[in-house]
Design a protein around this motif. Structure first.
Motif, PDB file in Angstrom:
ATOM      1  N   HIS A  97      35.239  37.417  38.155  1.00  0.00           N
ATOM      2  CA  HIS A  97      36.046  38.569  37.772  1.00  0.00           C
ATOM      3  C   HIS A  97      36.231  39.548  38.938  1.00  0.00           C
ATOM      4  CE1 HIS A  97      37.838  41.229  34.805  1.00  0.00           C
ATOM      5  NE2 HIS A  97      37.127  42.223  35.274  1.00  0.00           N
TER       6      HIS A  97
ATOM      7  N   ALA B 188      31.172  43.304  34.624  1.00  0.00           N
ATOM      8  CA  ALA B 188      31.065  44.214  35.768  1.00  0.00           C
ATOM      9  C   ALA B 188      30.503  43.505  36.986  1.00  0.00           C
ATOM     10  CB  ALA B 188      30.194  45.413  35.411  1.00  0.00           C
TER      11      ALA B 188
ATOM     12  N   MET C  99      29.929  49.678  40.266  1.00  0.00           N
ATOM     13  CA  MET C  99      30.615  48.446  39.883  1.00  0.00           C
ATOM     14  C   MET C  99      30.520  48.331  38.365  1.00  0.00           C
ATOM     15  SD  MET C  99      30.981  47.237  43.031  1.00  0.00           S
ATOM     16  CE  MET C  99      31.243  45.462  42.915  1.00  0.00           C
ATOM     17  N   ALA C 100      31.651  48.498  37.701  1.00  0.00           N
ATOM     18  CA  ALA C 100      31.615  48.466  36.242  1.00  0.00           C
ATOM     19  C   ALA C 100      32.857  47.787  35.719  1.00  0.00           C
ATOM     20  CB  ALA C 100      31.531  49.879  35.688  1.00  0.00           C
ATOM     21  N   GLU C 101      32.810  47.420  34.440  1.00  0.00           N
ATOM     22  CA  GLU C 101      34.046  47.030  33.795  1.00  0.00           C
ATOM     23  C   GLU C 101      34.466  48.205  32.933  1.00  0.00           C
ATOM     24  OE1 GLU C 101      34.152  44.311  30.526  1.00  0.00           O
ATOM     25  OE2 GLU C 101      36.307  44.157  30.634  1.00  0.00           O
TER      26      GLU C 101
ATOM     27  N   ARG D 172      29.399  49.685  30.923  1.00  0.00           N
ATOM     28  CA  ARG D 172      28.084  49.922  31.492  1.00  0.00           C
ATOM     29  C   ARG D 172      28.122  49.461  32.941  1.00  0.00           C
ATOM     30  NH1 ARG D 172      22.657  49.399  28.139  1.00  0.00           N
ATOM     31  NH2 ARG D 172      21.196  48.737  29.696  1.00  0.00           N
ATOM     32  N   ILE D 173      27.615  50.269  33.830  1.00  0.00           N
ATOM     33  CA  ILE D 173      27.631  49.901  35.243  1.00  0.00           C
ATOM     34  C   ILE D 173      26.740  48.682  35.448  1.00  0.00           C
ATOM     35  CG2 ILE D 173      26.991  50.661  37.564  1.00  0.00           C
ATOM     36  CD1 ILE D 173      27.743  53.522  36.679  1.00  0.00           C
ATOM     37  N   GLY D 174      27.254  47.677  36.176  1.00  0.00           N
ATOM     38  CA  GLY D 174      26.477  46.472  36.434  1.00  0.00           C
ATOM     39  C   GLY D 174      25.560  46.650  37.627  1.00  0.00           C
TER      40      GLY D 174
ATOM     41  N   THR E 295      35.955  48.763  29.920  1.00  0.00           N
ATOM     42  CA  THR E 295      36.261  47.781  28.869  1.00  0.00           C
ATOM     43  C   THR E 295      37.529  48.145  28.116  1.00  0.00           C
ATOM     44  OG1 THR E 295      34.870  48.925  27.272  1.00  0.00           O
ATOM     45  CG2 THR E 295      33.853  47.152  28.529  1.00  0.00           C
TER      46      THR E 295
ATOM     47  N   THR F 226      28.567  44.816  30.832  1.00  0.00           N
ATOM     48  CA  THR F 226      27.706  44.646  32.007  1.00  0.00           C
ATOM     49  C   THR F 226      27.949  43.291  32.668  1.00  0.00           C
ATOM     50  OG1 THR F 226      26.050  45.905  30.793  1.00  0.00           O
ATOM     51  CG2 THR F 226      25.334  44.865  32.834  1.00  0.00           C
TER      52      THR F 226
ATOM     53  N   CYS G 203      29.232  45.611  25.882  1.00  0.00           N
ATOM     54  CA  CYS G 203      29.019  46.709  26.824  1.00  0.00           C
ATOM     55  C   CYS G 203      29.752  46.483  28.141  1.00  0.00           C
ATOM     56  CB  CYS G 203      27.530  46.887  27.089  1.00  0.00           C
ATOM     57  SG  CYS G 203      26.783  45.477  27.898  1.00  0.00           S
TER      58      CYS G 203
ATOM     59  N   ARG H 272      33.070  39.109  28.819  1.00  0.00           N
ATOM     60  CA  ARG H 272      32.939  39.999  27.661  1.00  0.00           C
ATOM     61  C   ARG H 272      34.110  39.822  26.698  1.00  0.00           C
ATOM     62  NH1 ARG H 272      35.791  43.798  25.909  1.00  0.00           N
ATOM     63  NH2 ARG H 272      36.899  44.084  27.857  1.00  0.00           N
TER      64      ARG H 272
ATOM     65  N   ARG I 213      34.255  53.836  29.062  1.00  0.00           N
ATOM     66  CA  ARG I 213      33.521  52.918  28.204  1.00  0.00           C
ATOM     67  C   ARG I 213      33.216  51.625  28.940  1.00  0.00           C
ATOM     68  NH1 ARG I 213      32.762  48.880  25.275  1.00  0.00           N
ATOM     69  NH2 ARG I 213      31.465  49.025  23.418  1.00  0.00           N
TER      70      ARG I 213
ATOM     71  N   GLN J 233      40.071  47.017  30.543  1.00  0.00           N
ATOM     72  CA  GLN J 233      39.824  45.595  30.706  1.00  0.00           C
ATOM     73  C   GLN J 233      39.978  45.146  32.143  1.00  0.00           C
ATOM     74  OE1 GLN J 233      41.565  42.137  28.742  1.00  0.00           O
ATOM     75  NE2 GLN J 233      41.699  43.486  26.982  1.00  0.00           N
ATOM     76  N   ARG J 234      39.410  45.909  33.045  1.00  0.00           N
ATOM     77  CA  ARG J 234      39.463  45.447  34.422  1.00  0.00           C
ATOM     78  C   ARG J 234      38.277  45.970  35.205  1.00  0.00           C
ATOM     79  NH1 ARG J 234      44.813  48.232  36.617  1.00  0.00           N
ATOM     80  NH2 ARG J 234      43.946  47.694  38.631  1.00  0.00           N
ATOM     81  N   PRO J 235      37.969  45.268  36.287  1.00  0.00           N
ATOM     82  CA  PRO J 235      36.823  45.710  37.070  1.00  0.00           C
ATOM     83  C   PRO J 235      37.139  47.027  37.760  1.00  0.00           C
ATOM     84  CG  PRO J 235      37.967  43.943  38.211  1.00  0.00           C
ATOM     85  CD  PRO J 235      38.641  44.108  36.891  1.00  0.00           C
TER      86      PRO J 235
END
Ligand SMILES: Cc1cc2nc3c(=O)[nH]c(=O)nc-3n(C[C@H](O)[C@H](O)[C@H](O)COP(=O)(O)OP(=O)(O)OC[C@H]3O[C@@H](n4cnc5c(N)ncnc54)[C@H](O)[C@@H]3O)c2cc1C
Ligand code: SF4
Ligand code: SF4
Ligand code: SF4
Lengths: 357, 231
Positions: free
Chosen positions: B76, B71, A252-254, A237-239, A256, B68, B66, B87, A235, A259-261
């Motif tokens: 971060h 990310a 590169m995503a979070e 979205r890729i940045g 969620t 983004t 989301c 976020r 869960r 809760q971490r990169p």
């Protein structure tokens, strides 16, 4: 009373369904298709298995194409509508076959089934489409699957790990696409299942914000992908996509939930590219004076209760020309529009007879 | 029950007692550690209402979580400050989880204003501004004092208000001396200033740029800045 003359523009699932229903009901039907074959976008772009039953595209669409060919529809391939004029006695239309002369027709009613196009992911530069060869969009990957040729374009090797990114060119204010593509979730998950079915050794991850597999797609596709095929879901979205070591892609995503990169390497990334009105849809709408709605698709007269009527009397619309939808919905709308177009033509004929009496 | 892997539990929630008795029974030692509950008992709209009513914070209502922004967030990812998660700040503000939000007072000001988040957010959230607005709320509540970043903002505004155009050199000079930043020693500053002035990239002191008729505009600008909360 002579048979009603009806024009269907577009030979995808919606147009095919409309054309054969009309012909079987006794109408004189001309089906104009700009490509050299029938079957629409799924055929043009070589889709692989069709959700939710994972049947090959031929099995789904070929029977429809055969019915059209056998029902006496006049099919005009490689053809386009060159001019269009509505007047009291009907729609005066000129059709041009590629390289041929103009042919003039008069129709009592018209159905637009001009379909959709894939959104172009070059515009989302941070995902590297067109820069990194292993970043693919839906059409690239469907083709790869249908040709059973699952290889990394960069080096020809079979990938070990593939990621999907949902909602590319949908639900995104940055690119001016505010709506949901309705197909991206189910198609991505279906693709991941297809991969796992043929290559159980490949690990598959879907990056999502929400999963929208409404109705029966929930258990038939989403649940099944987890329970039977062990497709994994992240869960977030890729940045952006970066180039990793040994030419792999780094997403590169979070995450969620964690809760971490996360910077996880993949061999391939598939972008779930959204749907927008096809060029043919926009052009035909302009030619015929049909209004477009705010997302650029053809505007139905009433989006709730008159979904296949357009803002011009006597012209009807079916399928993805009015917005994203699946094949069965497009086929149903084709039949619905056929009914409306036939009724319109018949009412017109009755009115004309009463006038001449 | 003995608690294993205490390191996974938020330190503030670990209660260790020298002596513990349960129903008259001595349970000190291994048995003396308790974890405070962390059930969220209620949602509150206070933070969201406050943030959404500032010019900088109004797009907070667009956010659908989301991730983004986080990310790609420099703080971060590149700086590796995991606690700085735009976020998550937005989520806490949206739900009014003040106790949790408070914990981020030591880091929330660390945004470097790179605006990658604003560039990428699919919902048009002005993330960088919203985070600043949340920070403003936290300060107004007394959860945090001024920070190097807020002092910079203050000095920036003060400087700009003088003539309507920023005098970068004067700003840097006053900020550096106030913050006592060792890296920016006199020699370094002088060399930078000379280079910038010589190449015409900066005009400072009496030569600084001015906006025509600024005296009139200044009053209005001040009024907006003072009325508009945290900016
Ligand atoms: C990647 C992807 C996978 C999908 N997979 C599935 C699936 O598994 N299951 C499912 O149910 N649905 C699926 N769909 C949805 C499905 O493709 C559509 O519902 C369906 O193709 C819509 O049919 P249509 O007739 O409205 O439009 P189209 O298929 O786009 O057909 C329109 C036709 O009109 C022609 N045309 C357009 N303009 C003109 C013009 N001006 N003159 C003449 N001809 C014109 C085009 O050449 C085309 O042949 C998928 C969609 C995508 C994007
Ligand atoms: S269908 Fe799925 S992938 Fe497509 S826009 Fe909606 S949520 Fe995103
Ligand atoms: S990118 Fe925008 S919508 Fe997504 S979590 Fe960040 S602020 Fe919210
Ligand atoms: S502007 Fe601030 S919050 Fe946004 S990406 Fe940059 S450092 Fe992160």
């Amino acid at each position: 009373m002579s048979s009603p003359r009806i024009l269907v523009v577009g030979g995808g699932p919606a147009g095919l369904s409309a054309a054969c229903d009309l012909a079987e009901a006794g109408a004189n039907v001309v089906l104009v298709e700009e490509e050299g074959f029938l079957g629409g976008t799924p055929k043009k772009l070589h889709y692989s298995l069709i959700a939710p039953d994972l049947k090959p595209v031929q099995e789904v669409l070929d029977p429809l194409v055969r019915r059209v060919e056998q029902s006496g529809v006049e099919v005009m391939l490689n053809s386009e509508v060159a001019s269009f004029k509505g007047s009291g006695d009907g729609f005066h239309v000129e059709v041009r076959r590629k390289g041929g002369p103009l042919e003039s027709h008069v129709f009592d009613s018209v159905i637009a089934a001009t379909g959709f196009a894939h959104w172009d992911p070059h515009k989302k530069y941070e995902y590297g489409y067109g820069v990194y060869p292993d970043v693919l969009d839906f059409k690239d990957f469907e083709r790869m699957l249908s040709e059973d040729n699952l290889r990394r374009p960069s080096n020809g090797e079979t990938p070990k790990r593939i990621a999907w990114l949902l909602c590319v060119g949908s639900r995104d204010k940055q690119v001016g696409k505010f709506y949901c593509c309705r197909m991206g979730c189910v198609v991505s998950i279906k693709q991941a299942m297809e991969v796992r079915q043929k290559h159980p050794e490949i690990d598959t991850y879907v990056y999502y914000m929400d999963i929208r597999t409404y109705g029966f797609w929930e258990d038939k596709v989403y649940w099944r992908s987890m329970e039977e095929f062990n497709v994994k879901f992240v869960r977030g979205r890729i940045g952006s996509i970066n180039r990793g070591e040994d030419g792999r892609l780094v997403a590169m995503a979070e995450d969620t939930i964690l809760q971490r990169p996360t910077e996880v390497p993949f061999d391939m990334l598939v972008l779930a590219t959204g749907m927008e009105a096809s060029r043919g849809t926009v052009e035909f709408a302009k030619l015929a004076g049909l209004e477009l709605e705010e997302h650029g698709f053809i505007k139905p007269l009433q989006s709730d209760s008159l979904p296949v009527h357009t803002t011009v009397e006597g012209i009807f619309v079916a399928g993805t020309a009015t917005g994203p939808k699946a094949i069965p919905d497009s086929v149903s709308e084709g039949s619905a529009a056929a009914m409306k177009a036939l009724n319109f033509a018949r009412r017109k004929a009755v009115a004309e007879r009463q006038q001449t009496r | 029950m003995p608690i294993h892997e205490k390191n996974l539990v938020d330190k503030n929630r670990l209660l260790v007692k020298e002596e513990a008795k349960l129903d008259g029974l001595d349970v000190s030692g291994q048995w003396s550690t308790f974890i405070e509950q962390r059930i969220l008992g209620d949602y509150s709209t206070d933070v969201l209402d406050a943030v959404a009513s500032t010019p900088a914070g109004k797009t907070i209502v667009n956010c659908w979580q989301c991730g983004t922004c986080t990310a790609g967030c420099c703080m971060h990812t590149d700086f590796g400050l995991r606690e700085f998660n735009p976020r998550y700040f937005i989520y806490l503000a949206q739900k009014g989880a003040e106790d949790e939000l408070k914990k981020y007072a030591p880091v929330i000001w660390r945004c470097v204003t790179c605006n990658k988040c604003v560039e990428r957010c699919p919902k048009g959230v002005r993330v960088e501004e919203v985070v600043h607005s949340i920070e403003g709320y936290m300060r107004s509540k007394g959860w945090m004092g001024d920070t190097p970043a807020s002092r910079w903002d203050e000095a920036f505004v003060k400087n700009t208000l003088q003539t309507g155009v920023l005098d970068e050199l004067a700003l840097t000079r006053s900020y550096v001396s106030r913050e006592k930043l060792a890296e920016f020693n006199n020699r370094f500053m002088l060399r930078m200033a000379l280079k910038l002035v010589r190449t015409g990239r900066i005009r400072t002191g009496p030569l600084r740029h001015r906006v025509k008729g600024w005296e009139k505009v200044r009053g209005v600008a001040k009024e907006i800045l003072e009325g508009g909360g945290d900016g």
